[in-house]
Motif scaffolding. Sequence first.
Motif, PDB file in Angstrom:
ATOM      1  N   ALA A 251      21.475 -59.518  19.096  1.00  0.00           N
ATOM      2  CA  ALA A 251      21.666 -60.798  19.765  1.00  0.00           C
ATOM      3  C   ALA A 251      21.701 -60.663  21.281  1.00  0.00           C
ATOM      4  O   ALA A 251      21.544 -61.675  21.988  1.00  0.00           O
ATOM      5  N   THR A 252      21.916 -59.465  21.794  1.00  0.00           N
ATOM      6  CA  THR A 252      21.953 -59.282  23.247  1.00  0.00           C
ATOM      7  C   THR A 252      20.706 -58.578  23.785  1.00  0.00           C
ATOM      8  O   THR A 252      20.237 -58.903  24.876  1.00  0.00           O
ATOM      9  N   VAL A 253      20.194 -57.640  23.021  1.00  0.00           N
ATOM     10  CA  VAL A 253      19.033 -56.898  23.504  1.00  0.00           C
ATOM     11  C   VAL A 253      17.787 -57.772  23.540  1.00  0.00           C
ATOM     12  O   VAL A 253      17.017 -57.752  24.524  1.00  0.00           O
ATOM     13  N   VAL A 254      17.581 -58.575  22.493  1.00  0.00           N
ATOM     14  CA  VAL A 254      16.378 -59.418  22.464  1.00  0.00           C
ATOM     15  C   VAL A 254      16.388 -60.442  23.599  1.00  0.00           C
ATOM     16  O   VAL A 254      15.413 -60.543  24.366  1.00  0.00           O
ATOM     17  N   PRO A 255      17.481 -61.235  23.778  1.00  0.00           N
ATOM     18  CA  PRO A 255      17.489 -62.126  24.952  1.00  0.00           C
ATOM     19  C   PRO A 255      17.522 -61.351  26.265  1.00  0.00           C
ATOM     20  O   PRO A 255      17.097 -61.865  27.299  1.00  0.00           O
ATOM     21  N   GLY A 256      18.053 -60.103  26.211  1.00  0.00           N
ATOM     22  CA  GLY A 256      18.128 -59.311  27.434  1.00  0.00           C
ATOM     23  C   GLY A 256      16.778 -58.910  27.983  1.00  0.00           C
ATOM     24  O   GLY A 256      16.690 -58.458  29.131  1.00  0.00           O
ATOM     25  N   ILE A 257      15.731 -59.066  27.167  1.00  0.00           N
ATOM     26  CA  ILE A 257      14.392 -58.770  27.666  1.00  0.00           C
ATOM     27  C   ILE A 257      14.071 -59.665  28.862  1.00  0.00           C
ATOM     28  O   ILE A 257      13.395 -59.272  29.820  1.00  0.00           O
ATOM     29  N   GLY A 258      14.634 -60.899  28.809  1.00  0.00           N
ATOM     30  CA  GLY A 258      14.420 -61.800  29.934  1.00  0.00           C
ATOM     31  C   GLY A 258      15.062 -61.301  31.206  1.00  0.00           C
ATOM     32  O   GLY A 258      14.560 -61.555  32.311  1.00  0.00           O
ATOM     33  N   ILE A 259      16.183 -60.590  31.099  1.00  0.00           N
ATOM     34  CA  ILE A 259      16.837 -60.037  32.282  1.00  0.00           C
ATOM     35  C   ILE A 259      15.953 -58.991  32.934  1.00  0.00           C
ATOM     36  O   ILE A 259      15.863 -58.885  34.167  1.00  0.00           O
ATOM     37  N   LEU A 260      15.269 -58.205  32.118  1.00  0.00           N
ATOM     38  CA  LEU A 260      14.410 -57.160  32.671  1.00  0.00           C
ATOM     39  C   LEU A 260      13.245 -57.734  33.476  1.00  0.00           C
ATOM     40  O   LEU A 260      12.651 -57.031  34.297  1.00  0.00           O
TER      41      LEU A 260
ATOM     42  N   LEU B  59      22.174 -60.591   3.578  1.00  0.00           N
ATOM     43  CA  LEU B  59      20.974 -60.529   4.405  1.00  0.00           C
ATOM     44  C   LEU B  59      20.781 -61.823   5.193  1.00  0.00           C
ATOM     45  O   LEU B  59      20.498 -61.797   6.400  1.00  0.00           O
ATOM     46  N   VAL B  60      20.954 -62.961   4.529  1.00  0.00           N
ATOM     47  CA  VAL B  60      20.766 -64.244   5.197  1.00  0.00           C
ATOM     48  C   VAL B  60      21.795 -64.425   6.307  1.00  0.00           C
ATOM     49  O   VAL B  60      21.473 -64.895   7.412  1.00  0.00           O
ATOM     50  N   ILE B  61      23.056 -64.058   6.015  1.00  0.00           N
ATOM     51  CA  ILE B  61      24.096 -64.211   7.026  1.00  0.00           C
ATOM     52  C   ILE B  61      23.817 -63.319   8.226  1.00  0.00           C
ATOM     53  O   ILE B  61      24.014 -63.718   9.388  1.00  0.00           O
ATOM     54  N   ALA B  62      23.360 -62.096   7.969  1.00  0.00           N
ATOM     55  CA  ALA B  62      23.058 -61.194   9.079  1.00  0.00           C
ATOM     56  C   ALA B  62      21.945 -61.757   9.958  1.00  0.00           C
ATOM     57  O   ALA B  62      22.047 -61.754  11.192  1.00  0.00           O
ATOM     58  N   VAL B  63      20.879 -62.266   9.336  1.00  0.00           N
ATOM     59  CA  VAL B  63      19.764 -62.820  10.116  1.00  0.00           C
ATOM     60  C   VAL B  63      20.206 -64.079  10.844  1.00  0.00           C
ATOM     61  O   VAL B  63      19.934 -64.261  12.055  1.00  0.00           O
ATOM     62  N   ALA B  64      20.903 -64.979  10.122  1.00  0.00           N
ATOM     63  CA  ALA B  64      21.345 -66.224  10.748  1.00  0.00           C
ATOM     64  C   ALA B  64      22.341 -65.947  11.870  1.00  0.00           C
ATOM     65  O   ALA B  64      22.298 -66.594  12.930  1.00  0.00           O
ATOM     66  N   GLY B  65      23.247 -65.001  11.654  1.00  0.00           N
ATOM     67  CA  GLY B  65      24.213 -64.659  12.696  1.00  0.00           C
ATOM     68  C   GLY B  65      23.550 -64.117  13.937  1.00  0.00           C
ATOM     69  O   GLY B  65      23.929 -64.464  15.068  1.00  0.00           O
ATOM     70  N   ALA B  66      22.546 -63.255  13.735  1.00  0.00           N
ATOM     71  CA  ALA B  66      21.828 -62.709  14.892  1.00  0.00           C
ATOM     72  C   ALA B  66      21.108 -63.814  15.661  1.00  0.00           C
ATOM     73  O   ALA B  66      21.090 -63.818  16.895  1.00  0.00           O
ATOM     74  N   LEU B  67      20.533 -64.779  14.935  1.00  0.00           N
ATOM     75  CA  LEU B  67      19.843 -65.883  15.607  1.00  0.00           C
ATOM     76  C   LEU B  67      20.805 -66.762  16.387  1.00  0.00           C
ATOM     77  O   LEU B  67      20.541 -67.135  17.548  1.00  0.00           O
ATOM     78  N   VAL B  68      21.942 -67.112  15.750  1.00  0.00           N
ATOM     79  CA  VAL B  68      22.912 -67.978  16.426  1.00  0.00           C
ATOM     80  C   VAL B  68      23.475 -67.312  17.666  1.00  0.00           C
ATOM     81  O   VAL B  68      23.522 -67.897  18.758  1.00  0.00           O
ATOM     82  N   LEU B  69      23.909 -66.071  17.524  1.00  0.00           N
ATOM     83  CA  LEU B  69      24.461 -65.364  18.677  1.00  0.00           C
ATOM     84  C   LEU B  69      23.391 -65.125  19.727  1.00  0.00           C
ATOM     85  O   LEU B  69      23.663 -65.168  20.938  1.00  0.00           O
ATOM     86  N   GLY B  70      22.163 -64.853  19.293  1.00  0.00           N
ATOM     87  CA  GLY B  70      21.079 -64.670  20.252  1.00  0.00           C
ATOM     88  C   GLY B  70      20.840 -65.910  21.086  1.00  0.00           C
ATOM     89  O   GLY B  70      20.631 -65.830  22.308  1.00  0.00           O
ATOM     90  N   LEU B  71      20.895 -67.085  20.450  1.00  0.00           N
ATOM     91  CA  LEU B  71      20.714 -68.330  21.198  1.00  0.00           C
ATOM     92  C   LEU B  71      21.858 -68.554  22.181  1.00  0.00           C
ATOM     93  O   LEU B  71      21.649 -69.023  23.311  1.00  0.00           O
TER      94      LEU B  71
END
Length: 422
Positions: free
Chosen positions: A401-410, A283-295
Amino acid sequence: MNFVKRAGMSLRARKSRTAALLGIFVVICALLLGGFLLRSAAEGREAAAQRAIGVDVTVRKKGMSAADAGRLGALDVVHRYNPRFPVRAGADGFAALTSRRPAPGGARAGGGGPLAVVGVRDAGLLLPFSYGSTGITSGRGITPADAGRHVAMVEERLAAENGLKVGDTLRVRSTAGTRTVPVEIVGIFADPTRDPTGAAPPHELPGNVLYVPVRTARQLGSPGTTGEAVYRVGSPDQAERLHAAADTLLGAGSFDFRVNDKAYRDQVRPIQRVGAFASLIVLVIAVAGALVLGLLVMSQIRERRDELGVLLSLGERKWKLVGQHAVEVAALALPAVAVAAVAGQLAGPAAGAALPGGGSQHRRAAAADGVDATVPPPDPRVEPADVARVAGVGLGISLVATVVPGIGILRLHPRSILADTE
């Protein structure tokens, strides 16, 4: 241009960034796979430990019938069970042991024979054998497969007195003396209990104890009831289910119910904690991975504002721009999973060795508690299901990691983007 094709061109054009992103994804997938392997190994070791160690439950009730003991033993939570049917018998053609000090005045013990014969179903669950105080020195113990055979386990002092060995045949007389049953010796055991220092009847001497199958004991003494039965279940929770069944069958409060789960607590609970820790790691790796890739994706979006502005001015839809970034990240997830699978195959034995209960310390501790220490070592291997789990989590991470930052594209407008360009 198709946004999928454009994603491929973008990955090829930005080789250094692609390599860095791939490396991060490999690390994330390898850690995820390690967590899944550790959890699978813990689950396998826990199941094996429950079968080999389990929890021993002793049920005592005066006059408990063989049928009642068998019905409790037939419950699905019971792995093994063993009722005890004690009878007295006589010796025919061999000499029973006698006390070194004769009874006062030459009095003889009451009738019934000098041998203490105990009918059992599974000698491995006898408390002296289970706790390790008594052990087999030659041959084997009585098992459920001996139910229809006339076999016996004899104590080594009686065997030495009569020159007996495994494979020999004894003739044992029934309590009433009307029947003689020949039994084959399949095992010789050593009981550390010393002979009484004072005068004692022969059947109270530890060397005169014989273990035979229940059917043989019935032929010798026709026992209709047993005072004790031992049941092995997988866990304390299953012991509670057995207690509820005993309440229904034997009558609530009419029996003594004792649970010996020390070995279970010492050996199984640490394994369960490792499994829970492995799930937390995933669980921690999944959350941390999503945050790192999202950044990382967010920083890429900022760096590629010009590209995004041009595409938007040409009429490209915003969701396709988000889809392009999602494809770029997801395309790296698949090779990362493949590399992690290879690494996981090599690291599998290390995951198994990390589990408690796998080495000599486990065997010593289990022996001290008097339980079977033959828990098979785990052999964690990368299974297709594990790879599928990692791929699923990896794709989920890439999507988040792509959809959340992608909100800025919209929210981007091509005119403002191009106007800000220096």
